[in-house]
Structures are given as structure tokens and as C-alpha cells.
Design a protein around this motif. Structure first.
Motif, mmCIF file in Angstrom:
data_model
loop_
_atom_site.group_PDB
_atom_site.id
_atom_site.type_symbol
_atom_site.label_atom_id
_atom_site.label_comp_id
_atom_site.label_asym_id
_atom_site.label_seq_id
_atom_site.Cartn_x
_atom_site.Cartn_y
_atom_site.Cartn_z
ATOM 1 N N ASP B 405 0.806 -1.226 0.000
ATOM 2 C CA ASP B 405 0.000 0.000 0.000
ATOM 3 C C ASP B 405 0.834 1.268 0.000
ATOM 4 O O ASP B 405 0.409 2.289 -0.518
ATOM 5 C CB ASP B 405 -0.929 0.017 1.224
ATOM 6 C CG ASP B 405 -2.131 -0.890 1.000
ATOM 7 O OD1 ASP B 405 -2.556 -1.003 -0.171
ATOM 8 O OD2 ASP B 405 -2.615 -1.490 1.985
ATOM 9 N N ASP B 406 2.022 1.180 0.588
ATOM 10 C CA ASP B 406 2.792 2.425 0.723
ATOM 11 C C ASP B 406 3.805 2.630 -0.406
ATOM 12 O O ASP B 406 4.708 3.436 -0.287
ATOM 13 C CB ASP B 406 3.501 2.451 2.080
ATOM 14 C CG ASP B 406 4.475 1.281 2.225
ATOM 15 O OD1 ASP B 406 4.436 0.364 1.360
ATOM 16 O OD2 ASP B 406 5.260 1.295 3.187
ATOM 17 N N GLU B 407 3.644 1.910 -1.490
ATOM 18 C CA GLU B 407 4.568 2.106 -2.611
ATOM 19 C C GLU B 407 4.415 3.504 -3.170
ATOM 20 O O GLU B 407 3.337 3.869 -3.637
ATOM 21 C CB GLU B 407 4.218 1.123 -3.753
ATOM 22 C CG GLU B 407 4.739 -0.262 -3.545
ATOM 23 C CD GLU B 407 4.350 -1.201 -4.692
ATOM 24 O OE1 GLU B 407 3.898 -0.720 -5.752
ATOM 25 O OE2 GLU B 407 4.495 -2.412 -4.506
ATOM 26 N N GLY B 408 5.469 4.283 -3.133
ATOM 27 C CA GLY B 408 5.392 5.591 -3.761
ATOM 28 C C GLY B 408 5.932 5.499 -5.166
ATOM 29 O O GLY B 408 6.866 4.750 -5.422
ATOM 30 N N ALA B 409 5.316 6.241 -6.084
ATOM 31 C CA ALA B 409 5.938 6.356 -7.394
ATOM 32 C C ALA B 409 7.240 7.120 -7.139
ATOM 33 O O ALA B 409 7.315 7.949 -6.233
ATOM 34 C CB ALA B 409 5.034 7.126 -8.335
ATOM 35 N N ASP B 410 8.260 6.819 -7.881
ATOM 36 C CA ASP B 410 9.521 7.538 -7.761
ATOM 37 C C ASP B 410 10.247 7.335 -6.439
ATOM 38 O O ASP B 410 11.001 8.180 -5.988
ATOM 39 C CB ASP B 410 9.330 9.033 -8.053
ATOM 40 C CG ASP B 410 9.048 9.263 -9.526
ATOM 41 O OD1 ASP B 410 9.358 8.362 -10.344
ATOM 42 O OD2 ASP B 410 8.523 10.326 -9.873
ATOM 43 N N ASP B 411 10.025 6.183 -5.797
ATOM 44 C CA ASP B 411 10.841 5.791 -4.647
ATOM 45 C C ASP B 411 12.064 5.017 -5.133
ATOM 46 O O ASP B 411 12.066 4.487 -6.235
ATOM 47 C CB ASP B 411 10.058 4.826 -3.735
ATOM 48 C CG ASP B 411 9.060 5.556 -2.859
ATOM 49 O OD1 ASP B 411 9.083 6.810 -2.868
ATOM 50 O OD2 ASP B 411 8.258 4.879 -2.185
ATOM 51 N N THR B 412 13.051 4.934 -4.266
ATOM 52 C CA THR B 412 14.117 3.962 -4.456
ATOM 53 C C THR B 412 13.908 2.887 -3.401
ATOM 54 O O THR B 412 13.710 3.211 -2.231
ATOM 55 C CB THR B 412 15.497 4.619 -4.284
ATOM 56 O OG1 THR B 412 15.662 5.591 -5.310
ATOM 57 C CG2 THR B 412 16.616 3.596 -4.378
ATOM 58 N N ALA B 413 13.891 1.627 -3.819
ATOM 59 C CA ALA B 413 13.643 0.566 -2.837
ATOM 60 C C ALA B 413 14.232 -0.742 -3.328
ATOM 61 O O ALA B 413 14.345 -0.979 -4.527
ATOM 62 C CB ALA B 413 12.138 0.398 -2.629
ATOM 63 N N VAL B 414 14.628 -1.589 -2.378
ATOM 64 C CA VAL B 414 15.046 -2.955 -2.692
ATOM 65 C C VAL B 414 13.990 -3.887 -2.129
ATOM 66 O O VAL B 414 13.595 -3.760 -0.971
ATOM 67 C CB VAL B 414 16.429 -3.284 -2.092
ATOM 68 C CG1 VAL B 414 16.752 -4.763 -2.283
ATOM 69 C CG2 VAL B 414 17.498 -2.422 -2.744
ATOM 70 N N ILE B 415 13.518 -4.780 -2.975
ATOM 71 C CA ILE B 415 12.366 -5.606 -2.617
ATOM 72 C C ILE B 415 12.586 -7.058 -3.029
ATOM 73 O O ILE B 415 13.565 -7.374 -3.709
ATOM 74 C CB ILE B 415 11.099 -5.080 -3.341
ATOM 75 C CG1 ILE B 415 11.460 -4.842 -4.802
ATOM 76 C CG2 ILE B 415 10.569 -3.829 -2.653
ATOM 77 C CD1 ILE B 415 10.357 -4.311 -5.641
#
Ligand SMILES: [Fe+2]
Lengths: 157, 443
Positions: B405-415
Motif C-alpha cells: 500500500d505504501d509504494e510511492g511512485a519515484d521511490d528507491t527501494a530494494v524488494i
């Protein structure tokens, strides 16, 4: 090693491909034989210049076995092919070494479902005399439009 | 009147958090808008420095639908110009690459242009005296593409005069290009051969999504990778050495857990990569003398850091993928809504043993060629999708695997490496850059 025998061998090779007699076809190669499709005009190096195919027997076996695979979806429906060959031109015969080579102009068609693709080019065979008769040490396929963008080519020219 | 042109809300409405409407793949108007808007608003790969080494060397390409050329000027700079004579519109260069000498000469009326695009001469120039020619667009010569960046030899261009700055647009994703270049002990890579071209009868975005689709290899490539493993198990000799071709094929059959753990990293603007901590390229056998050369060039610590990065596929949004580990760049060139030309380019690592170049060329023909069995597996799926999407059973394509739910567009993340988040990331960027300069009123 006569021109007639060489031509007969090349016609028989095309026939095994058209009839999809894969094991017989693989048996026409030497153990260290190669199947090469260059990507350059008059290419000389198969590995340090880009090729479409440069397959040893292991890779050819993988291809052939894959064609019959239960989960080979790109072969549902299956492909078929047709070779139209001009009479081979003998390039060399060295009876002492038991080696010869020939160049054969061809038209190749590959079909799958409703689609049919045509290719033109030259096949060059380098053959070796063995106890089991002539064998392919190298089959080289030069397409006239080697640098064009093709869709799937799934069988063998 | 179409449904989407000048209607930013309708275009954005095709992309939801967890699904996209099929029109992004099958609607010809959407495709036209992609060419007019998306491919104009963002940085598009043009080519590599090494393809145009000497003054007068040029290459031709297209950005969206627009013919473009890149040429090395006499001062060593690279100019990216519109490949169109300002006189009657004739393409100045027709070959994919070549050398034009000191100037371009239009083959129609012999107008000539310096390699910076400026007008050099017109036959019977007097005929333009007193006609106000000096003030025309034509007098300025070949039009320059608005924005050009040459990043470590990788040439990108943007057609719009204003828009995201190159570094702002690509950000940390450039670390993959950095690593590709660093893998050369001389810090230099070069293109020395033609690409492998492969025509795909599907939408270009299916190919881009496939680059980070880690839930398909063990399924779709069971036929190729699975068969390769089976045949090798049966035929192997007792040398204990696995042939390079088997090393290339076999990891495509790796289990889900492998890809889950390998991870995916997303970056802003639609960029991202698979293979954060591990990848299908990580276990290739070493090449004699290479590590020593790298240690000499960079010092042991940096050399091992460079070689420890084993990313799988890095997507440079919208339509390029780079594999630093096997020195390949794939360019997914949209030709029509259901037609995509894939050019797969191999780089030579300057100063590294030839074995790397041999290996990269082998990888390219085994995986990326129209004669590739892995390619056959994939194209079959794209074609079936292109056809299946005509179904009215549902109009939506599901992209929600491991959605949070908290995925932001234009985030940097490792998943988790089996997430479809990078696909969602691409579509967020797609909606943003499709509508960035779209005129039209909100509905
Ligand atoms: Fe795949």
C-alpha cells in the motif's frame, strides 16, 4: 569421393531436415562437427565476430530434443520446413586427406501455423570421409540478408 | 477524434495501482501518442561513442518516429541532429553508419552541411539573394536535437527543449553503466560489431516488462533451459568442466526462491533492475588473468567491489536494458503497436581477455537471436498475449504481485525479487511522461 557422391550426401541431408528425421540428421555430423550461421558478409571468425548460430553437437542435440518437448510452446503448433537446392558446386576434393567441400545455393521455407517465411542463401559443407561414410565437419549458412531483422527461425537451413 | 489524444486524464486512467488497461498494449492511438509524447519527453538511447570514433563518422537512428543522426565533429564533439535536409526533407544519411568526411551533402540538390549541422553551401546560392533566406529555418542547416548527453560514451538525447535533466532523470540507475565501463581494466568499452536484430510481433512494453519478470524463466524456459540441463546431464564427459553454453542456459531454470532472494531494486522515473544480491550471471567460471589485470588497474578492494556487482537486467526507462555482467545492451525499438525491433548490442571490455567478448557474443546468440531457443520461448508468450488481449473477458492486465500500500511512485527501494513492482514503476513513469506536455482540458 566423387562429385556425385558429395551431391547425393547434400541432397540426403536436406531430405532428413524436410522429413524432420532429427536423429538421422545429427548422425550426419562428426562428433566435433559445427553448424554455423554468420551475421556478417564473408565472415571469417565464428566466435569473435557475431554469429546467429555456432552450434556444436551438444547444442544441436538440445535444439532437436527441445522441438519435441512437452512444454515447448513455440512448437504448438509445430514448424515444418522445405529446402530447394541448386546442384552443389564442388569447391575442393582432397582424396588423400579424405576431405571435400561444396557450396549449394538454396531457397528455404519455414512454416508454422498460417505463417510462412522464405530465406535465400548458400550452404557450404565441409565433409570428411570416415568409416561410416561422409560426415559434416562444418555446415555454414550464409543468408543474402544476414543482417535483416528476422522473426523466429526454429528449424535448420 | 480519438479517445486519448489531448486527454491526459484518459491516458493516466489506463494505469492503476495494481493493473493496467489493455489499451496500453493494443490501442494504435496510444501507440501514436507514445511516439509523439513519451518518446519526445524523456532521454532516449542514441548509440555509443565507439561507433563514431573519427571525425565524420556518423550513425543513424530514430527517436520515436523521428529520423536522427549522431556525428563526430572535427573538434571531437558528438552532434545529434535531425536527419532531414532543411530544403525538401530528404534524409541526409541513409545508411545505419558510415563516414561523411568533412561535410554532409544532400543527394537531392547538393545542399551541404558541416558536421555540426550548420549550412556550408547551396548551389546557385545567388537565387536566394533578396528572398529573406538568411532569416529562415533552412539557413540554419540541420536542426539539432534539443538535449544531448554523452555519459561515459553512452549517447542519449531528448527531443523536448525543456524536461528532466539527464542526471535527474537517470539518477542512481547510471551505476549499471558505471559498472559495465569499470569492468574494463582500462575503463573503456567499445562496440566493434553489428547488433543481433530480432523482429517481435508484439507491443514494445511486453519486452521491457519481461526484463524484470522473474516468475517466467522456470516456466516459459523449461523447454530450453530444462532441456539443456537434461541433455548435458546425459552427455557430459568427466572433465568436470561445464561448457559455457550450459552455464548460460542452465540458470534460467533456477527455482522461485533463487529469484526471490536475488532481489529487485526500483529507482525513480521507471528505472530498475533485477539481481541485487545474486543473479543468473553470478556463477560463470572465471577467465584466466582477468582478476589480476583488474586488481592492477583499480587496486584489490575496488576491483572486487566492481566484480562483486552481478546485476541481471537493468531497465533504462523507457526502452533499453543493460546487462553489465555480460556486456550487452538491448534496445527495444517500437515500430507499431504490435511490432517491435529488438537490437542486441555487445560491448568489448578494452584491456580484458578476448574470452569476455567471445562469451558476450555467445550469450547474445544463445539468448537474444531470432535463432535463440530462449528467444523462441519468450516471443511465443508475447504473441499469445498480443492476441489474447483482444478478449473482452477482462480489459485489465494484472500487475499486483507483492503490491504494498505504501509504494510511492519515484521511490528507491530494494524488494523481493519476484515482485512486479518494477513493472508498476515503469507504468507510473509511463503515465507521467505520456501526459507531461499534453495539452487538453481535464475531463
Ligand atoms: Fe524469458
Amino acid at each position: 569421393m566423387t562429385p556425385e557422391r558429395i551431391a547425393e550426401f547434400i541432397y540426403r541431408e536436406a531430405r532428413t531436415l524436410d522429413l524432420m528425421q532429427w536423429d538421422e540428421w545429427l548422425g550426419m555430423f562428426l562428433e566435433d562437427g559445427r553448424y554455423w550461421m554468420p551475421l556478417e558478409w564473408q565472415q571469417t571468425d565464428p566466435e569473435l565476430e557475431p554469429s546467429l548460430m555456432f552450434e556444436d553437437m551438444l547444442l544441436l542435440k538440445v535444439r532437436v530434443e527441445r522441438l519435441a518437448g512437452e512444454r515447448t510452446f513455440s512448437q504448438k503448433p509445430k514448424s515444418r520446413c522445405h529446402h530447394l537446392l541448386q546442384a552443389p558446386q564442388i569447391l575442393s576434393i582432397d582424396s588423400e586427406q579424405g576431405k571435400c567441400s561444396a557450396r549449394t545455393s538454396f531457397l528455404y521455407s519455414e512454416t508454422r501455423g498460417d505463417a510462412l517465411e522464405r530465406f535465400s542463401g548458400w550452404a557450404t559443407h565441409e565433409l570428411v570421409e570416415t568409416d561410416g561414410g561422409l560426415k559434416i565437419s562444418l555446415k555454414r549458412i550464409d543468408l543474402i540478408n544476414f543482417d535483416a531483422p528476422f522473426g523466429n527461425i526454429q528449424l535448420f537451413m | 477524434m480519438g479517445m486519448y489524444r489531448d486527454r491526459p486524464d484518459s491516458v493516466s486512467g489506463l494505469v492503476r495501482d495494481r493493473e493496467v488497461h489493455r489499451d496500453v498494449y493494443v490501442n494504435p492511438e496510444i501507440f501514436e501518442i507514445e511516439m509523439e509524447q513519451l518518446f519526445r519527453n524523456v532521454w532516449i538511447y542514441v548509440g555509443h561513442d565507439s561507433q563514431i570514433k573519427n571525425p565524420g563518422d556518423y550513425l543513424t537512428t530514430e527517436i520515436g518516429r523521428q529520423p536522427i543522426l549522431a556525428v563526430r565533429h572535427s573538434d571531437g564533439s558528438v552532434n545529434v541532429l535531425h536527419n532531414r535536409c532543411p530544403h525538401k526533407g530528404v534524409k541526409i544519411a541513409s545508411e545505419s553508419c558510415g563516414n561523411t568526411g568533412k561535410f554532409f551533402r544532400c543527394p537531392y540538390h547538393a545542399w551541404s552541411f558541416r558536421t555540426d549541422g550548420s549550412l556550408l553551401a547551396i548551389p546557385l546560392r545567388k537565387g536566394y539573394d533578396g528572398t529573406g533566406f538568411a532569416d529562415t529555418r533552412a539557413a540554419k542547416g540541420l536542426a539539432r536535437v534539443a538535449a544531448v548527453a554523452n555519459y561515459k560514451g553512452f549517447i542519449f538525447a531528448r527531443l523536448t527543449a525543456t524536461g528532466p535533466d539527464f542526471h535527474e532523470y537517470f539518477g542512481e540507475s547510471l551505476s549499471t553503466i558505471d559498472n559495465l565501463v569499470d569492468r574494463s581494466p582500462e575503463g573503456k568499452v567499445a562496440i566493434c560489431s553489428s547488433p543481433i536484430k530480432y523482429m517481435h510481433t508484439c507491443n514494445w512494453k511486453m519486452l521491457v516488462e519481461n526484463q524484470t519478470d522473474t516468475c517466467h524463466p522456470m516456466v516459459a524456459h523449461e523447454s530450453s533451459a530444462g532441456t539443456a540441463i537434461k541433455v548435458w546431464d546425459r552427455e557430459k564427459d568427466d572433465s568436470g568442466e561445464t561448457p559455457m553454453a550450459v552455464q548460460v542456459y542452465a540458470p534460467f531454470a533456477s527455482p522461485y526462491e533463487f529469484f526471490e532472494k536475488a532481489g529487485i531494486r526500483v529507482w525513480p522515473n521507471g528505472h530498475g533492475h533485477t539481481g541485487v544480491s545474486n543473479s543468473i550471471h553470478a556463477k560463470y567460471s572465471g577467465v584466466g588473468g582477468y582478476v589480476e589485470r583488474m586488481e592492477e588497474a583499480y587496486g584489490p578492494e575496488k576491483a572486487h567491489a566492481i566484480l562483486g556487482q552481478v546485476r541481471h537486467n537493468t531497465v533504462y526507462f523507457p526502452n533499453v536494458m543493460v546487462k553489465e555482467t555480460v556486456q550487452i545492451l538491448r534496445n527495444f525499438i517500437p515500430l507499431a503497436v504490435d511490432k517491435t525491433l529488438v537490437e542486441s548490442w555487445v560491448f568489448r571490455l578494452e584491456g580484458a581477455p578476448d574470452e569476455f567478448y567471445r562469451r558476450a557474443l555467445m550469450y547474445n546468440r544463445l539468448i537474444n537471436a531470432p535463432t535463440s531457443i530462449v528467444g523462441h520461448d519468450d516471443l511465443e508468450m508475447y504473441e499469445r498475449a498480443q492476441e489474447g488481449l483482444r478478449s473482452n473477458g477482462t480489459e485489465w492486465v494484472n500487475l499486483q504481485r507483492l503490491y504494498e500500500d505504501d509504494e510511492g511512485a519515484d521511490d528507491t527501494a530494494v524488494i523481493n525479487g519476484t515482485s512486479e513492482r518494477q513493472m508498476r514503476n515503469q507504468f507510473a513513469a509511463w503515465a507521467k511522461y505520456m501526459t507531461l506536455n499534453m495539452s487538453g482540458k481535464a475531463q
